[in-house]
Design a protein around this motif. Structure first.
Motif, PDB file in Angstrom:
ATOM      1  N   LEU A  82       0.836  -1.202   0.000  1.00  0.00           N
ATOM      2  CA  LEU A  82       0.000   0.000   0.000  1.00  0.00           C
ATOM      3  C   LEU A  82       0.869   1.249   0.000  1.00  0.00           C
ATOM      4  O   LEU A  82       0.601   2.223  -0.701  1.00  0.00           O
ATOM      5  N   VAL A  83       1.930   1.217   0.826  1.00  0.00           N
ATOM      6  CA  VAL A  83       2.807   2.375   0.937  1.00  0.00           C
ATOM      7  C   VAL A  83       3.785   2.436  -0.231  1.00  0.00           C
ATOM      8  O   VAL A  83       4.152   3.521  -0.702  1.00  0.00           O
ATOM      9  N   MET A  84       4.220   1.262  -0.709  1.00  0.00           N
ATOM     10  CA  MET A  84       5.211   1.213  -1.789  1.00  0.00           C
ATOM     11  C   MET A  84       4.744   1.946  -3.045  1.00  0.00           C
ATOM     12  O   MET A  84       5.491   2.726  -3.642  1.00  0.00           O
ATOM     13  N   ASP A  85       3.529   1.685  -3.463  1.00  0.00           N
ATOM     14  CA  ASP A  85       3.060   2.323  -4.693  1.00  0.00           C
ATOM     15  C   ASP A  85       2.511   3.708  -4.421  1.00  0.00           C
ATOM     16  O   ASP A  85       2.751   4.655  -5.155  1.00  0.00           O
ATOM     17  N   LEU A 114       9.166   7.422 -11.583  1.00  0.00           N
ATOM     18  CA  LEU A 114      10.168   6.431 -11.193  1.00  0.00           C
ATOM     19  C   LEU A 114      11.029   6.947 -10.053  1.00  0.00           C
ATOM     20  O   LEU A 114      11.453   6.171  -9.180  1.00  0.00           O
ATOM     21  N   ARG A 115      11.308   8.236 -10.019  1.00  0.00           N
ATOM     22  CA  ARG A 115      12.047   8.815  -8.890  1.00  0.00           C
ATOM     23  C   ARG A 115      11.306   8.570  -7.583  1.00  0.00           C
ATOM     24  O   ARG A 115      11.902   8.181  -6.573  1.00  0.00           O
ATOM     25  N   LEU A 116       9.998   8.803  -7.599  1.00  0.00           N
ATOM     26  CA  LEU A 116       9.206   8.563  -6.400  1.00  0.00           C
ATOM     27  C   LEU A 116       9.193   7.081  -6.036  1.00  0.00           C
ATOM     28  O   LEU A 116       9.297   6.702  -4.869  1.00  0.00           O
ATOM     29  N   LYS A 117       9.083   6.253  -7.063  1.00  0.00           N
ATOM     30  CA  LYS A 117       9.027   4.798  -6.853  1.00  0.00           C
ATOM     31  C   LYS A 117      10.285   4.278  -6.179  1.00  0.00           C
ATOM     32  O   LYS A 117      10.233   3.518  -5.214  1.00  0.00           O
ATOM     33  N   VAL A 118      11.430   4.650  -6.726  1.00  0.00           N
ATOM     34  CA  VAL A 118      12.696   4.136  -6.216  1.00  0.00           C
ATOM     35  C   VAL A 118      12.874   4.521  -4.750  1.00  0.00           C
ATOM     36  O   VAL A 118      13.298   3.698  -3.914  1.00  0.00           O
ATOM     37  N   ALA A 119      12.535   5.746  -4.424  1.00  0.00           N
ATOM     38  CA  ALA A 119      12.710   6.211  -3.047  1.00  0.00           C
ATOM     39  C   ALA A 119      11.767   5.506  -2.086  1.00  0.00           C
ATOM     40  O   ALA A 119      12.186   4.987  -1.038  1.00  0.00           O
ATOM     41  N   ILE A 120      10.487   5.451  -2.443  1.00  0.00           N
ATOM     42  CA  ILE A 120       9.496   4.915  -1.516  1.00  0.00           C
ATOM     43  C   ILE A 120       9.536   3.394  -1.471  1.00  0.00           C
ATOM     44  O   ILE A 120       9.619   2.785  -0.390  1.00  0.00           O
ATOM     45  N   ALA A 121       9.477   2.747  -2.645  1.00  0.00           N
ATOM     46  CA  ALA A 121       9.430   1.283  -2.683  1.00  0.00           C
ATOM     47  C   ALA A 121      10.707   0.678  -2.107  1.00  0.00           C
ATOM     48  O   ALA A 121      10.667  -0.327  -1.377  1.00  0.00           O
ATOM     49  N   ALA A 123      12.753   1.945   0.195  1.00  0.00           N
ATOM     50  CA  ALA A 123      12.795   2.102   1.652  1.00  0.00           C
ATOM     51  C   ALA A 123      11.826   1.160   2.353  1.00  0.00           C
ATOM     52  O   ALA A 123      12.159   0.505   3.348  1.00  0.00           O
ATOM     53  N   VAL A 124      10.608   1.076   1.830  1.00  0.00           N
ATOM     54  CA  VAL A 124       9.598   0.221   2.466  1.00  0.00           C
ATOM     55  C   VAL A 124       9.971  -1.252   2.330  1.00  0.00           C
ATOM     56  O   VAL A 124       9.812  -2.043   3.273  1.00  0.00           O
ATOM     57  N   GLY A 125      10.466  -1.649   1.159  1.00  0.00           N
ATOM     58  CA  GLY A 125      10.847  -3.044   0.954  1.00  0.00           C
ATOM     59  C   GLY A 125      11.964  -3.477   1.884  1.00  0.00           C
ATOM     60  O   GLY A 125      11.922  -4.569   2.473  1.00  0.00           O
ATOM     61  N   LEU A 126      12.968  -2.624   2.057  1.00  0.00           N
ATOM     62  CA  LEU A 126      14.060  -2.956   2.966  1.00  0.00           C
ATOM     63  C   LEU A 126      13.588  -2.987   4.414  1.00  0.00           C
ATOM     64  O   LEU A 126      14.084  -3.783   5.228  1.00  0.00           O
ATOM     65  N   THR A 127      12.625  -2.153   4.749  1.00  0.00           N
ATOM     66  CA  THR A 127      12.060  -2.180   6.104  1.00  0.00           C
ATOM     67  C   THR A 127      11.369  -3.508   6.380  1.00  0.00           C
ATOM     68  O   THR A 127      11.526  -4.101   7.453  1.00  0.00           O
ATOM     69  N   LEU A 128      10.593  -3.988   5.410  1.00  0.00           N
ATOM     70  CA  LEU A 128       9.924  -5.280   5.580  1.00  0.00           C
ATOM     71  C   LEU A 128      10.947  -6.406   5.669  1.00  0.00           C
ATOM     72  O   LEU A 128      10.801  -7.324   6.491  1.00  0.00           O
ATOM     73  N   PHE A 129      11.985  -6.352   4.854  1.00  0.00           N
ATOM     74  CA  PHE A 129      13.022  -7.386   4.884  1.00  0.00           C
ATOM     75  C   PHE A 129      13.675  -7.440   6.265  1.00  0.00           C
ATOM     76  O   PHE A 129      13.883  -8.517   6.831  1.00  0.00           O
ATOM     77  N   ALA A 130      13.996  -6.269   6.812  1.00  0.00           N
ATOM     78  CA  ALA A 130      14.676  -6.221   8.105  1.00  0.00           C
ATOM     79  C   ALA A 130      13.739  -6.604   9.253  1.00  0.00           C
ATOM     80  O   ALA A 130      14.175  -7.208  10.243  1.00  0.00           O
ATOM     81  N   PRO A 147       9.907 -16.441   4.198  1.00  0.00           N
ATOM     82  CA  PRO A 147       8.918 -16.113   3.164  1.00  0.00           C
ATOM     83  C   PRO A 147       8.610 -14.623   3.104  1.00  0.00           C
ATOM     84  O   PRO A 147       8.451 -14.057   2.008  1.00  0.00           O
ATOM     85  N   LEU A 148       8.565 -13.956   4.260  1.00  0.00           N
ATOM     86  CA  LEU A 148       8.329 -12.510   4.275  1.00  0.00           C
ATOM     87  C   LEU A 148       9.479 -11.756   3.601  1.00  0.00           C
ATOM     88  O   LEU A 148       9.253 -10.771   2.886  1.00  0.00           O
ATOM     89  N   ARG A 149      10.709 -12.221   3.798  1.00  0.00           N
ATOM     90  CA  ARG A 149      11.848 -11.553   3.180  1.00  0.00           C
ATOM     91  C   ARG A 149      11.830 -11.730   1.654  1.00  0.00           C
ATOM     92  O   ARG A 149      12.162 -10.794   0.910  1.00  0.00           O
ATOM     93  N   GLY A 150      11.454 -12.919   1.216  1.00  0.00           N
ATOM     94  CA  GLY A 150      11.316 -13.115  -0.223  1.00  0.00           C
ATOM     95  C   GLY A 150      10.230 -12.235  -0.804  1.00  0.00           C
ATOM     96  O   GLY A 150      10.384 -11.645  -1.887  1.00  0.00           O
ATOM     97  N   VAL A 151       9.111 -12.110  -0.077  1.00  0.00           N
ATOM     98  CA  VAL A 151       8.006 -11.257  -0.521  1.00  0.00           C
ATOM     99  C   VAL A 151       8.450  -9.795  -0.567  1.00  0.00           C
ATOM    100  O   VAL A 151       8.054  -9.039  -1.469  1.00  0.00           O
ATOM    101  N   ALA A 152       9.276  -9.370   0.395  1.00  0.00           N
ATOM    102  CA  ALA A 152       9.750  -7.984   0.422  1.00  0.00           C
ATOM    103  C   ALA A 152      10.506  -7.643  -0.854  1.00  0.00           C
ATOM    104  O   ALA A 152      10.295  -6.583  -1.476  1.00  0.00           O
ATOM    105  N   LEU A 153      11.394  -8.528  -1.287  1.00  0.00           N
ATOM    106  CA  LEU A 153      12.146  -8.291  -2.528  1.00  0.00           C
ATOM    107  C   LEU A 153      11.215  -8.315  -3.739  1.00  0.00           C
ATOM    108  O   LEU A 153      11.363  -7.515  -4.676  1.00  0.00           O
TER     109      LEU A 153
END
Length: 516
Positions: A82-85, A114-121, A123-130, A147-153
């Motif tokens: 939801l936050v990524m996009d 794409l600038r917005l995407k790279v910044a937001i997606a 950051a959020v993806g790495l947060t979920l991974f961690a 499985p959550l870490r795979g989903v994050a990527l």
């Protein structure tokens, strides 16, 4: 077919009148719709084929518990999506659709989005991974971590592909998107099968998903660069559209987020109240409904962008009205099989381990019908700039789904999730129809008549299917029942004059031409 029959057929299909010799603009638009419909169909068939193979493989290879862990990871990941996009893809798609043919202008919008995407997606993806371990502890399921870490990527790649797809759809460049989809779907299927076969389980499915999206992004980047130029990836210097994209994206983020939330809400609450096995049983039935919505996706992909108010041609209301009617009549035919034959369908496709999924599939029948129509109305409202009007509707739908789930999941189990989704869409879809109707002066009475006649035909079809049984079906029962049910459904539509023989002949001819 004589001239009068053709006129009657076109009128019933939603055309205001049979036109005189078409203008050059009409011919170009018709050719564009036809070409994009072909490639939308090819893309959807391809995606559906991979999805069917993969889902049926995962259901059987992971068993209900393993499949439950995997789909619970996807549901949790959806909250981060939801936050990524944040509505960026749909917002950029709206402005790109209004600039058909302006290559440099389109590249500028893609670059800023794409600038917005790279910044937001990112950051959020790495947060979920961690934070995957912490989330797994909240569910008291340590096996949920990887499985959550795979989903994050996978979500990071999916978010970028979503932007690429929105740009291609908005410009009607579906032939290009076909290659990107092929890469993603094929990579996902092959990677997941190899990893699960090696013993990686639910984590293997999640990382296979990530590999597939990574491959899709790589191919999509090359295609976007060739189509719109390398300036589409000039991320260091802004093109002046970031604020415009972000402003409209804010409203879209809430609306699309609410829809995605209640789409995954059931799995999240079932996992919290019940168990991962219950999640697997519920999501297996839900997965079958996803396959059913691919045809609606074809229609939405082809028609929704043409509803955008182009500076010169305006909105294509005629095609929009016809498409809604097609979806109502077309998806009415699925209601009876889902209700009457839920048990044999589940046994055939999912296996005996998923017997309890049959009642869930049966309860999803209204959802299958409503979501098909909603698949067109939601993006159409976005292209019309009606995102803010969608917001209250989406929030009410979420509230309904949440209330039903909280009250009834502990009492009646996983079926409550399907009931909550049905009731939410029963508000969401009619409200979106009303929003679109007000925006483009869409006539509603013909659609209401089509709905009543389709429900009558579905009821007659259900009675026919009951004659062949509701539990175990032989091959003869499957074939004879299907043929008889479809014949009865079409027969009622012909008797009520919702369809005519001229309509059927036209449909057969169009299908034959497309296949050629």
């Amino acid at each position: 077919m004589n001239r009068r029959a053709k006129a009657d057929a076109l009128t019933r299909l939603g055309e205001a009148a049979v036109p005189a010799p078409p203008s050059p603009e009409d011919t170009v638009a018709s050719d564009s719709i036809a070409r994009n419909t072909v490639f939308a169909t090819a893309t959807t068939v391809l995606t559906a084929s991979f999805a069917v193979l993969l889902t049926l493989y995962l259901v059987r290879a992971l068993d209900p518990r393993g499949y439950g862990i995997y789909t619970l990871a996807l549901a949790v990941g959806a909250l981060f999506a939801l936050v990524m996009d944040f509505g960026i893809s749909s917002s950029a798609g709206r402005f790109i659709a209004e600039r058909r043919g302006d290559r440099s202008g389109i590249a500028a919008y893609i670059a800023d989005a794409l600038r917005l995407k790279v910044a937001i997606a990112g950051a959020v993806g790495l947060t979920l991974f961690a934070g995957a371990g912490v989330i797994a502890d909240l569910y008291s399921k340590s096996e949920l971590t990887w499985p959550l870490r795979g989903v994050a990527l996978a979500l990071i790649g999916s978010s970028v592909m979503q932007l690429y797809g929105a740009a291609l759809i908005a410009q009607g460049r579906l032939p290009v998107g076909f290659l990107m989809t092929l890469s993603q779907s094929g990579g996902f299927l092959v990677s997941a099968v190899l990893l699960i076969s090696a013993g990686a389980g639910a984590a293997g499915a999640a990382f296979g998903r990530a590999i597939g999206y990574g491959l899709g992004v790589a191919v999509g980047t090359v295609l976007i660069a060739r189509l719109f130029g390398r300036s589409a990836f000039a991320l260091r210097s802004g093109k002046g559209h970031v604020r415009q994209i972000a402003a409209y994206a804010g409203a879209l983020a809430l609306v699309e987020g609410a829809y995605l939330f209640f789409d995954q809400l059931d799995a999240l609450l079932i996992g919290a109240y019940l168990s991962e096995v219950a999640v697997g049983l519920f999501q297996a039935a839900f997965g079958l409904t996803v396959f059913m919505h691919y045809p609606a996706g074809i229609v939405a992909t082809t028609i929704a962008p043409r509803v955008a108010r182009h500076l010169e041609r305006g909105s294509d209301v005629r095609s929009f009205a016809a498409a809604i009617r097609y979806l109502i009549v077309g998806y009415g035919i699925l209601l009876a099989p889902i209700v009457v034959w839920a048990e044999p369908i589940v046994d055939l496709l999912l296996g005996s381990n998923y017997d309890r999924s049959a009642n869930v599939l049966r309860a999803f029948a209204p959802y299958v019908f409503l979501a098909a129509v909603g698949a067109l109305l939601s993006p159409a409202a976005n292209y019309l700039g009606q995102a803010r009007r969608r917001l209250p509707v989406a929030l009410v739908a979420v509230a309904i789904n949440l209330a039903v789930d909280i009250v009834f999941i502990p009492r009646i189990g996983i079926v409550a999730g399907a009931i909550g989704t049905d009731l939410a869409l029963a508000v969401y879809v009619p409200a979106h129809l009303w929003i679109c109707a007000r925006a483009v002066d869409l006539p509603l009475r013909p659609l209401g008549v089509a709905l009543l006649r389709s429900l009558l035909a579905a009821t007659a079809m259900a009675g026919t299917l009951l004659f062949f049984g509701t539990d175990e079906l032989s091959l003869v029962d499957w074939l004879a029942g299907s043929v008889a049910g479809v014949a009865v459904y079409l027969g009622v539509l012909l008797a009520t004059r919702e369809l005519s023989f001229a309509d059927l002949r036209t449909a057969v001819r169009v299908l034959r031409d497309r296949l050629r």
